[in-house]
Design a protein around this motif. Structure first.
Motif, PDB file in Angstrom:
ATOM      1  N   ALA A  92       0.845  -1.198   0.000  1.00 39.66           N
ATOM      2  CA  ALA A  92       0.000   0.000   0.000  1.00 39.66           C
ATOM      3  C   ALA A  92       0.878   1.245   0.000  1.00 39.66           C
ATOM      4  N   GLN A  93       1.864   1.271   0.871  1.00 39.33           N
ATOM      5  CA  GLN A  93       2.773   2.411   0.954  1.00 39.33           C
ATOM      6  C   GLN A  93       3.532   2.598  -0.352  1.00 39.33           C
ATOM      7  N   MET A  94       4.104   1.529  -0.872  1.00 37.87           N
ATOM      8  CA  MET A  94       4.923   1.635  -2.082  1.00 37.87           C
ATOM      9  C   MET A  94       4.090   1.992  -3.305  1.00 37.87           C
ATOM     10  N   SER A  95       2.845   1.506  -3.360  1.00 41.69           N
ATOM     11  CA  SER A  95       1.998   1.808  -4.524  1.00 41.69           C
ATOM     12  C   SER A  95       1.761   3.304  -4.656  1.00 41.69           C
ATOM     13  N   LYS A  96       1.707   3.990  -3.534  1.00 44.83           N
ATOM     14  CA  LYS A  96       1.526   5.444  -3.564  1.00 44.83           C
ATOM     15  C   LYS A  96       2.867   6.163  -3.641  1.00 44.83           C
ATOM     16  N   GLU A  97       3.804   5.769  -2.782  1.00 49.13           N
ATOM     17  CA  GLU A  97       5.092   6.461  -2.687  1.00 49.13           C
ATOM     18  C   GLU A  97       5.912   6.356  -3.974  1.00 49.13           C
ATOM     19  N   HIS A  98       5.955   5.185  -4.583  1.00 49.35           N
ATOM     20  CA  HIS A  98       6.784   4.970  -5.766  1.00 49.35           C
ATOM     21  C   HIS A  98       6.007   5.016  -7.069  1.00 49.35           C
ATOM     22  N   ASN A  99       4.748   4.554  -7.072  1.00 49.41           N
ATOM     23  CA  ASN A  99       3.976   4.440  -8.319  1.00 49.41           C
ATOM     24  C   ASN A  99       2.878   5.477  -8.461  1.00 49.41           C
ATOM     25  N   ASN A 100       2.681   6.275  -7.438  1.00 48.86           N
ATOM     26  CA  ASN A 100       1.632   7.286  -7.422  1.00 48.86           C
ATOM     27  C   ASN A 100       0.275   6.702  -7.812  1.00 48.86           C
ATOM     28  N   ALA A 101      -0.028   5.539  -7.259  1.00 45.68           N
ATOM     29  CA  ALA A 101      -1.328   4.905  -7.528  1.00 45.68           C
ATOM     30  C   ALA A 101      -2.433   5.859  -7.090  1.00 45.68           C
ATOM     31  N   ASN A 102      -3.372   6.098  -7.988  1.00 44.43           N
ATOM     32  CA  ASN A 102      -4.483   6.994  -7.653  1.00 44.43           C
ATOM     33  C   ASN A 102      -5.768   6.240  -7.348  1.00 44.43           C
ATOM     34  N   ALA A 116      -7.629  -4.745   5.806  1.00 37.18           N
ATOM     35  CA  ALA A 116      -8.065  -3.849   4.726  1.00 37.18           C
ATOM     36  C   ALA A 116      -8.111  -2.402   5.202  1.00 37.18           C
ATOM     37  N   LEU A 117      -8.640  -2.174   6.387  1.00 38.05           N
ATOM     38  CA  LEU A 117      -8.738  -0.807   6.898  1.00 38.05           C
ATOM     39  C   LEU A 117      -7.357  -0.232   7.214  1.00 38.05           C
ATOM     40  N   LYS A 118      -6.435  -1.067   7.666  1.00 34.51           N
ATOM     41  CA  LYS A 118      -5.060  -0.619   7.903  1.00 34.51           C
ATOM     42  C   LYS A 118      -4.392  -0.266   6.571  1.00 34.51           C
ATOM     43  N   ILE A 119      -4.647  -1.049   5.532  1.00 30.24           N
ATOM     44  CA  ILE A 119      -4.121  -0.763   4.192  1.00 30.24           C
ATOM     45  C   ILE A 119      -4.643   0.587   3.710  1.00 30.24           C
ATOM     46  N   VAL A 120      -5.943   0.816   3.875  1.00 29.28           N
ATOM     47  CA  VAL A 120      -6.548   2.090   3.476  1.00 29.28           C
ATOM     48  C   VAL A 120      -5.872   3.238   4.225  1.00 29.28           C
ATOM     49  N   GLU A 121      -5.685   3.074   5.519  1.00 28.08           N
ATOM     50  CA  GLU A 121      -5.052   4.116   6.332  1.00 28.08           C
ATOM     51  C   GLU A 121      -3.648   4.437   5.826  1.00 28.08           C
ATOM     52  N   VAL A 122      -2.850   3.413   5.614  1.00 31.38           N
ATOM     53  CA  VAL A 122      -1.477   3.620   5.142  1.00 31.38           C
ATOM     54  C   VAL A 122      -1.488   4.289   3.772  1.00 31.38           C
ATOM     55  N   TRP A 123      -2.325   3.802   2.875  1.00 30.56           N
ATOM     56  CA  TRP A 123      -2.369   4.343   1.507  1.00 30.56           C
ATOM     57  C   TRP A 123      -2.806   5.807   1.495  1.00 30.56           C
ATOM     58  N   LEU A 124      -3.813   6.127   2.280  1.00 31.30           N
ATOM     59  CA  LEU A 124      -4.300   7.512   2.315  1.00 31.30           C
ATOM     60  C   LEU A 124      -3.296   8.465   2.956  1.00 31.30           C
ATOM     61  N   ASN A 125      -2.459   7.947   3.847  1.00 32.79           N
ATOM     62  CA  ASN A 125      -1.493   8.792   4.549  1.00 32.79           C
ATOM     63  C   ASN A 125      -0.108   8.808   3.904  1.00 32.79           C
TER      64      ASN A 125
END
Length: 149
Positions: A92-102, A116-125
């Motif tokens: 989740a972190q890498m998808s946003k940090e490195h790939n800018n997943a939208n 799932a909720l922890k993944i959402v939290e990490v991704w949103l933050n």
């Protein structure tokens, strides 16, 4: 931040849990369906969320289906979308940090609600790191343009 949400019947319960989480955090969202566990076709909902994100009205999207795979493939057909199927917090972190997943895709039948909720939290933050990753994300966009009709 404004989030576009969508799911098919296989991801409906997880989407409802994500809505509750977003409400508790004061994060604005819109639910693009489905509205029950009655069988529907996931491509419709992946497309609706992807189009909402590409429009610029929503900064990110979250889609759910049984595995996260089908709805992510559908979302990724919309030019400008980088949808990542994620089953752990590091991805989740890498998808946003490195790939800018939208758009984030989750599989209700694959991961439990707590994870799932922890993944959402990490991704949103997590924010996009830019730098060397910007060039790579731009290369993804170039591939997209090459095949756009």
């Amino acid at each position: 931040m404004k989030i576009a949400l969508g799911s098919d019947h296989g991801g409906y319960n997880l989407k409802e849990a994500i809505k509750k989480y977003l409400e508790e955090k004061g994060i604005e969202y819109e639910d693009f369906g489905t509205n029950s566990t009655e069988s529907v076709d996931y491509p419709e909902f992946g497309m609706k969320v992807a189009e909402a994100v590409v429009s610029g009205e929503y900064q990110r999207g979250i889609v759910c289906c049984g595995t996260g795979i089908g709805i992510s493939i559908s979302a990724n057909k919309v030019p400008g979308i980088r949808c990542a199927v994620v089953s752990d917090t590091f991805s989740a972190q890498m998808s946003k940090e490195h790939n800018n997943a939208n758009v984030l895709a989750l599989g209700e039948r694959v991961i439990g609600q707590g994870l799932a909720l922890k993944i959402v939290e990490v991704w949103l933050n997590t924010e996009f790191a830019g730098g060397r990753h910007e060039r790579r994300v731009n290369l993804i966009g170039d591939i997209e343009k090459k095949y756009a009709k």
